[in-house]
Scaffold this motif. Structure first.
Motif, PDB file in Angstrom:
ATOM      1  N   HIS A  64      -7.915  -3.910   0.582  1.00  0.00           N
ATOM      2  CA  HIS A  64      -6.767  -4.263   1.419  1.00  0.00           C
ATOM      3  C   HIS A  64      -7.121  -4.035   2.887  1.00  0.00           C
TER       4      HIS A  64
ATOM      5  N   PRO B 182       0.799  -1.222   0.000  1.00  0.00           N
ATOM      6  CA  PRO B 182       0.000   0.000   0.000  1.00  0.00           C
ATOM      7  C   PRO B 182       0.833   1.274   0.000  1.00  0.00           C
TER       8      PRO B 182
ATOM      9  N   ILE C 244      -6.006  -3.048  -3.911  1.00  0.00           N
ATOM     10  CA  ILE C 244      -5.789  -2.062  -2.854  1.00  0.00           C
ATOM     11  C   ILE C 244      -7.110  -1.583  -2.277  1.00  0.00           C
TER      12      ILE C 244
ATOM     13  N   LEU D 279      -0.288   3.382   5.849  1.00  0.00           N
ATOM     14  CA  LEU D 279       0.240   4.480   5.052  1.00  0.00           C
ATOM     15  C   LEU D 279       1.028   5.477   5.884  1.00  0.00           C
TER      16      LEU D 279
ATOM     17  N   ARG E 270     -15.037   2.286  -5.101  1.00  0.00           N
ATOM     18  CA  ARG E 270     -14.045   1.449  -4.407  1.00  0.00           C
ATOM     19  C   ARG E 270     -14.329  -0.021  -4.624  1.00  0.00           C
TER      20      ARG E 270
ATOM     21  N   ILE F  79      -4.772   4.691  -1.767  1.00  0.00           N
ATOM     22  CA  ILE F  79      -5.571   3.471  -1.587  1.00  0.00           C
ATOM     23  C   ILE F  79      -6.967   3.613  -2.188  1.00  0.00           C
TER      24      ILE F  79
ATOM     25  N   ALA G  62      -4.760  -1.529   4.947  1.00  0.00           N
ATOM     26  CA  ALA G  62      -4.813  -0.157   4.459  1.00  0.00           C
ATOM     27  C   ALA G  62      -6.125   0.523   4.836  1.00  0.00           C
ATOM     28  N   TRP G  63      -7.205  -0.249   4.913  1.00  0.00           N
ATOM     29  CA  TRP G  63      -8.526   0.304   5.213  1.00  0.00           C
ATOM     30  C   TRP G  63      -8.969   0.007   6.642  1.00  0.00           C
TER      31      TRP G  63
END
Length: 570
Positions: free
Chosen positions: A433, A85, A430, A469, A394, A500, A436-437
């Protein structure tokens, strides 16, 4: 030479006859084997039935984790699959060192049918997309195709040109939907069942989107254009795999039919309207060419001294598929998903519908023939309506974003990717992910693999960086927690999701039509909500069609039965 001749002379007639039989047979067997192996590979890829997104996520995360780029064979080339990410944002922004020119040129050739004699225009332009050419390059200004495309799309898909295009689309769609079709049960005024909502929906939006950009004559001259377009769109995954015409005759025939449609329209428009009259003082819209942008593209292509009728047709076929972030091939499916998500949830619909109705400025009244007029600015600024829009993208946009270091090797973390190598970033990977989320799941109550309308709403106080991130850039905002007090008025934002949330790509190569795509998507939803009521009979969204994985907006793989009723108009 003498030894070879002696050997030939020494063969008896029977030996020569034997070889005359054996060699053709061997070549036939080899040819058949090659065909069968290639066909089997194609059939496995096309019909194995597994979801591509799940395969990609499970295969990489279970076997390799997120610690290293991985070399993979994609449909048309081998590249490095990037899944970390923290690398997405920097790679997408590094347009000084990385480009997608190589991939785009190959798509023009393999998917859109650009003839070999025109390909040097794409492959030979190494001057970059900016107004100032890259130092050391010497491409003539009139052949800088990447700069021309970048500058013109930015000019005609922003500002007043964008507002005019969006208003024209909404007006055309409203006029079409205001007229009841006596052959369509949905227009009877009573609740009726439609077995599959998706084709019903896209047939109504396609004509409005096409007319808004290209004018009315592209459709008038080609009565089967809508079906031709979707036949071609369905063939893109096959064409991208570079199957020759003898192995994929339907895909090639679908492309040729669309190219013929575009050439027929070009010839008519050139006969009726002077395309060179396209300066800044010219009207923004022309009956025969549609948007002034089309006249500008025609003039530029003619002046390259390389483009011909076939090359120009391929250019505008690509635009028909990809304009305004694929207004037809992407925005229409995405508006479908938007409608399904809000209408399958009565509680969400009760919150969204009043905001959509605010866009109606002059509603249809009994006895009036005029269509309703719309101003969708209130919808475009609605935090909830925008959050639903971002969540739909998304979940249902799947692109393979490709970059190539075409000047020198490029470093990414501890690795060096060699000059000329492809780097591929999957937006679907992504977008789902987990790490990342992690902070955008309402404390785990809204898993990332489920639709959540509020995922992109943020309060305005505290700052919390997402752990995945944090090494790249600390975000300036944090997601909304539904347990927070109601006094906090949420607002829509994607600024904290750099790298992302990338349905349009990133950096200077981000899709220039994203603003129109948003307006088309949300505008068409507002128009539909004014004229019709809808109930999703299954109460859930259908699964996505794995065939289109990596190709943009995902289409439904199953029928979507609905109950529908006309409210006004007709």
């Amino acid at each position: 030479m003498g030894i070879v001749q002696d050997s030939i002379d020494s063969m008896n007639p029977q030996g020569l006859s034997l070889w005359c039989l054996v060699l053709p047979t061997l070549f036939a067997i080899l040819g058949a084997a090659t065909y069968l192996v290639t066909l089997a590979s194609h059939m496995w890829t096309r019909y194995n039935g597994k979801d591509g997104q799940e395969k990609l996520k499970r295969w990489h995360s279970q076997d390799w984790g997120d610690n290293t780029p991985l070399s993979v064979q994609l449909p048309a080339f081998r590249g490095y699959l990037i899944t970390q990410p923290e690398h997405f944002g920097p790679l997408l922004k590094a347009t000084r060192f990385l480009s997608n020119k190589k991939v785009m040129a190959e798509l023009m050739r393999d998917v859109f049918g650009t003839p070999p004699r025109v390909m040097p225009l794409y492959l030979g332009d190494n001057s970059g997309i900016e107004a100032k050419p890259i130092q050391g390059t010497s491409v003539p200004e009139y052949q800088r195709i990447w700069n021309s495309q970048h500058a013109d799309s930015a000019k005609y898909l922003t500002g007043d040109a964008l507002r005019g295009l969006a208003a024209r689309f909404t007006s055309i769609l409203s006029e079409a939907m205001s007229k009841a079709d006596p052959h369509d049960p949905a227009d009877s005024g009573e609740w009726v069942t439609i077995e599959d909502f998706y084709p019903w929906w896209r047939a109504r939006v396609f004509a409005a989107a096409t007319t808004a950009l290209f004018g009315p004559h592209l459709l008038r001259l080609n009565p089967t254009l809508e079906q031709d377009f979707w036949n071609f769109a369905d063939s893109i995954p096959t064409l991208a795999k570079r199957y020759p015409a003898w192995m994929a005759p339907r895909a090639h025939a679908a492309r040729n039919k669309m190219l013929d449609n575009v050439k027929r329209w070009h010839a008519h428009a050139r006969e009726k309207s002077e395309y060179r009259s396209c300066g800044d003082d010219a009207p923004n819209w022309d009956e025969y060419w549609g948007s002034r942008w089309l006249k500008v593209r025609q003039r530029w292509g003619q002046d390259t001294n390389i483009m011909d009728d076939d090359g120009l047709a391929s250019e505008d076929l690509a635009l028909a598929i990809a304009w305004a972030s694929s207004a037809n091939a992407n925005a229409i499916p995405m508006a479908f998903w938007y409608l399904i998500e809000i209408y399958r949830d009565p509680s969400l619909l009760s919150r969204v519908l009043p905001e959509l109705e605010n866009a109606v400025k002059s509603p249809v009244s009994p006895g009036r023939d005029e269509p309703a007029a719309f101003d969708i600015s209130c919808v475009l600024s609605s935090p909830l309506a925008q959050s639903i829009y971002a969540e739909v993208l998304r979940m249902r946009i799947s692109l393979l974003l490709n970059r190539c270091p075409d000047k020198k090797d490029h470093r990414i973390g501890p690795w060096i990717l060699r000059k000329g190598a492809y780097m591929t970033l999957s937006t679907a990977y992504i977008g789902y992910h987990g790490k990342a989320w992690e902070l955008y799941t309402d404390s785990g109550r809204a898993p990332i693999n489920e639709f959540w309308a509020e995922r992109f709403l943020v309060p305005s106080d505290k700052i919390t960086p997402p752990p995945a991130l944090a090494k790249v850039k600390a975000p300036t905002e944090r997601p909304l927690d539904t347990r927070e007090t109601s006094e906090q008025k949420p607002r829509f934002s994607t600024k904290h999701l750099d790298g992302i949330w990338v349905p349009y790509g990133g950096g200077a190569l981000m899709c220039p039509g994203r603003h129109f795509a948003k307006q088309e998507m949300m505008g068409s939803v507002a128009v539909f909500a004014h004229y019709y009521d809808l109930e999703v009979m299954t109460g859930k969204a259908p699964p996505m069609n794995d065939k289109f994985y990596g190709m943009g907006a995902q289409q439904p793989s199953e029928k979507t039965p609905v109950r529908i009723r006309r409210k006004v108009g007709g």
